[in-house]
Design an enzyme around this catalytic site. Structure first.
Site, PDB file in Angstrom:
ATOM      1  N   ASP A   1      -7.671   5.179  -2.077  1.00  0.00           N
ATOM      2  CA  ASP A   1      -7.348   3.972  -1.321  1.00  0.00           C
ATOM      3  C   ASP A   1      -6.710   2.915  -2.223  1.00  0.00           C
ATOM      4  O   ASP A   1      -7.345   2.459  -3.174  1.00  0.00           O
ATOM      5  CB  ASP A   1      -8.627   3.424  -0.699  1.00  0.00           C
ATOM      6  CG  ASP A   1      -8.376   2.284   0.272  1.00  0.00           C
ATOM      7  OD1 ASP A   1      -7.202   1.905   0.435  1.00  0.00           O
ATOM      8  OD2 ASP A   1      -9.343   1.778   0.865  1.00  0.00           O
TER       9      ASP A   1
ATOM     10  N   HIS B   1      -6.079  -0.165  -1.485  1.00  0.00           N
ATOM     11  CA  HIS B   1      -6.305  -1.515  -0.966  1.00  0.00           C
ATOM     12  C   HIS B   1      -7.288  -2.349  -1.773  1.00  0.00           C
ATOM     13  O   HIS B   1      -7.506  -3.513  -1.448  1.00  0.00           O
ATOM     14  CB  HIS B   1      -6.766  -1.434   0.498  1.00  0.00           C
ATOM     15  CG  HIS B   1      -5.728  -0.884   1.416  1.00  0.00           C
ATOM     16  ND1 HIS B   1      -5.617   0.461   1.683  1.00  0.00           N
ATOM     17  CD2 HIS B   1      -4.731  -1.488   2.107  1.00  0.00           C
ATOM     18  CE1 HIS B   1      -4.605   0.654   2.511  1.00  0.00           C
ATOM     19  NE2 HIS B   1      -4.059  -0.506   2.790  1.00  0.00           N
TER      20      HIS B   1
ATOM     21  N   CYS C   1       0.810  -1.219   0.000  1.00  0.00           N
ATOM     22  CA  CYS C   1       0.000   0.000   0.000  1.00  0.00           C
ATOM     23  C   CYS C   1       0.849   1.278   0.000  1.00  0.00           C
ATOM     24  O   CYS C   1       0.480   2.259  -0.645  1.00  0.00           O
ATOM     25  CB  CYS C   1      -0.994   0.002   1.151  1.00  0.00           C
ATOM     26  SG  CYS C   1      -0.274  -0.234   2.786  1.00  0.00           S
TER      27      CYS C   1
END
Length: 486
Positions: free
Chosen positions: A365, A367, A170
Site C-alpha cells: 500500500d 498510502h 499512489c
C-alpha cells in the site's frame, strides 16, 4: 475468499515516521461479516475527500491563488491539531475503513499462496516441485519486496509548489514498486531476501537510490512526471495505468538517449503490450514477438537480438468493475515465474498487487505518509526500514478497479519463450476472452503455439479466432461503444 477470517500480524510495519502513526499501531482486523462493501462511486468520492484532506498541509497551491498567504503563514493551535489528525494514524485508519482496503493478516484457508511466481504451501501436506512450505517463508518474501509510499518534504516538482505526493501519487508509487521489483529480480535474483545485518548489498542500495525523491534520482516521481507530460501526467493529478506505462517507456528512452551508460541504470528493454490503435482503445492486447525482439535490438544498440525485457500490459476488464470471467485469469498470472504483479486497486486508490490466495490479492500500500528519504549509492549502512513492510494487506479480486496493468520480467530468450508458452496456454483456456494474446508479427493474428518458441512462425497464416476481443462488462460484446479508453 469464502469463509475468510483474518488474524492480525503480530509485527508492525517496518516503515514509520514521527508524523505517520498508521504503521506503529496494531494492524486493523475487519471481521468478514462486518466489512464495509461500498459502491465504487462512493469509494471514489470518499477517496477524493480524504485525498484532498491529506494534501492540505503537504502540497501548496500556487502563490497567485493565495495573495495573502504570507499574512496567514503563522501556525496556530487549531492548524497544528488538524494537521496532527489529518497526517496521523487515526485519519489513515478512517480512510482505510471507508475505502475498504484495510483487511490485514493471513486467513484460515489452507489454499496455496502465489507470490510473484513462487508458490507457498499453506496446507499441512508435504510440498513438492517449486512449492515452498510454510507461512514464515511467505512472510519473509512479502516483507522483502520494496515498498514506495507517499513522501513529504521533497524538493518541489518542476514549477509547481508540490513538495509531497500525498493524495494524488499512489499510481506513480505503485508503478515505482513494480519497476523496483524488476530491478531486484535482475540484479539479485528472485530468491533474494532482505536481511537485517549490515552492510547492505551494493546492488540493493543502488536500486533504492534510483527511486529517491529528487531530480538527481533517475526514477523519481519528479522525472516520471516530466517524462509523462505528453500523457497528461502532472503534479497533483491522478493518472491511469495506460498513461503510467507509457510514461515509463518515455522515461527509460530519455535516459538512454542522454547517457551511454543507461544500461547500468535500467538494464533491460521495455515493451508496452497494447491492442489496436496502439492501445488507445479497449480490446485484448497482442504481445507481438517481433516487436519485443525489436525493443531488445534497439536497447542493445544492435549488439544483441535478445536482452532482459520488462513487459507492461495495461488492461480495461469491464465498465465499473472487473468482469468476473477475467478473475481466474488474473489469479493465474501470479503463478508465472516472470510475474511482477499488478498495478491496480479500488477506484481512486491504486495499490501494488503482488500475491494471491483463493479470491484475495495481497498488496503493498503506497498510502502511508513518510518523510522524504535520500539514500546515496555509497552508503551501505543506510537505514532502509521505510522501504519494507510486514503488514500483510489483502483485497478481494472482484472489488478491483477494471483499469489495471500487468507486469512481467523475462531475463533472456528462453525465459521469454517460456512466458509466451504460458500466456498462450492461458489464452487458450479463457473461453474466448483472454487478457492478452501472443502473435509472431502484426501482419497476422495467428497465436504462437504453447511451445512458446519465438523463432518459429516465419510463415504464418491469418487465424480469425485470435482477432481483437472487446472487453465489455457483459457476457456478450455489445459493440464498439463498450470499448473503453486506457
Amino acid at each position: 475468499m469464502k469463509g475468510f477470517c483474518e488474524k492480525a500480524v503480530a509485527s508492525k510495519c517496518l516503515s514509520k515516521s514521527p508524523s505517520d502513526t498508521s504503521n506503529t499501531s496494531p494492524p486493523l482486523v475487519w471481521p468478514e461479516a462486518g466489512f464495509p462493501d461500498s459502491k465504487s462511486s462512493k469509494n471514489s468520492s470518499w477517496s477524493t475527500f480524504f485525498g484532498s484532506a491529506f494534501s492540505i498541509f503537504d502540497s501548496h497551491s500556487e502563490s497567485s491563488a493565495c495573495p495573502r498567504k504570507a499574512l496567514h503563514s503563522r501556525p496556530n493551535a487549531w492548524t497544528t491539531a488538524v494537521r496532527k489528525v489529518v497526517t496521523g494514524g487515526s485519519m489513515r485508519r478512517i480512510q482505510e475503513r471507508v475505502l475498504g482496503i484495510a483487511r490485514t493478516g493471513i486467513s484460515n484457508s489452507t489454499s496455496d499462496i502465489w507470490l510473484l511466481g513462487v508458490c507457498y504451501k499453506i496446507s499441512q501436506d508435504g510440498s513438492s516441485g517449486d512449492e515452498v512450505p510454510g507461512l514464515p517463508a511467505f512472510e519473509q518474501d512479502f516483507s522483502s519486496r520494496i515498498i514506495l509510499t507517499y513522501r513529504k518534504g521533497f524538493e518541489a516538482i518542476d514549477d509547481s509548489n508540490y513538495t509531497s505526493d500525498v493524495g494524488w501519487g499512489c499510481m506513480l508509487r505503485s508503478s515505482q514498486m513494480l519497476v523496483a521489483q524488476a530491478l531486484l529480480f535482475h540484479h539479485l535474483g528472485r530468491s533474494w531476501r532482505k536481511n537485517s545485518y549490515k552492510p547492505c548489498e551494493l546492488e540493493y542500495v543502488d536500486i533504492l537510490h534510483l527511486f529517491g525523491d529528487s531530480n538527481a534520482s533517475s526514477f523519481s516521481i519528479h522525472n516520471l512526471i516530466r517524462a509523462g507530460k505528453v500523457y497528461d501526467l502532472a503534479a497533483g493529478s491522478w493518472v491511469g495505468p495506460y498513461a503510467i506505462c507509457r510514461s515509463w517507456e518515455n522515461l527509460v528512452r530519455s535516459k538512454r538517449e542522454a547517457a551511454d551508460l543507461v544500461e547500468r541504470v535500467f538494464p533491460m528493454a521495455i515493451y508496452i503490450v497494447s491492442g489496436d490503435e496502439d492501445g488507445e482503445r479497449g480490446g485484448a492486447p497482442v504481445l507481438c514477438i517481433e516487436d519485443a525482439r525489436r525493443c531488445c535490438v534497439e536497447f542493445s544498440r544492435g549488439q544483441d537480438e535478445w536482452t532482459p525485457i520488462l513487459l507492461l500490459v495495461p488492461l480495461v476488464l469491464g465498465l465499473e468493475k472487473v468482469n468476473p470471467r477475467y478473475i481466474p485469469l488474473l489469479r493465474a498470472t501470479f503463478s508465472f515465474p516472470q510475474s511482477l504483479g499488478i498495478l491496480g486497486g479500488k477506484p481512486g486508490a491504486s495499490t501494488y498487487l503482488i500475491g494471491v490466495q483463493d479470491e484475495e490479492a495481497f498488496y503493498l500500500d503506497p498510502h502511508d505518509v513518510q518523510p522524504v528519504c535520500s539514500i546515496s549509492t555509497d552508503n551501505l549502512d543506510a537505514d532502509t526500514l521505510s522501504y519494507h513492510c510486514n503488514v500483510i494487506r489483502h483485497i478481494p479480486l472482484d472489488s478491483l478497479d477494471p483499469s489495471l496493468a500487468l507486469g512481467f520480467y523475462c531475463r533472456d530468450k528462453d525465459d521469454f519463450d517460456d512466458f509466451c508458452s504460458r500466456a498462450s496456454k492461458l489464452a487458450d483456456e479463457s473461453s474466448g476472452a483472454p487478457l492478452f494474446t501472443v502473435a509472431q508479427t502484426h501482419s497476422t493474428l495467428k497465436p504462437v503455439g504453447q511451445d512458446g518458441d519465438s523463432t518459429k512462425g516465419d510463415t504464418v497464416e491469418r487465424n480469425n479466432s485470435f482477432s481483437m476481443i472487446p472487453m465489455g462488462d457483459g457476457e456478450e460484446c455489445a459493440g464498439e461503444d463498450d470499448w473503453q479508453l486506457l
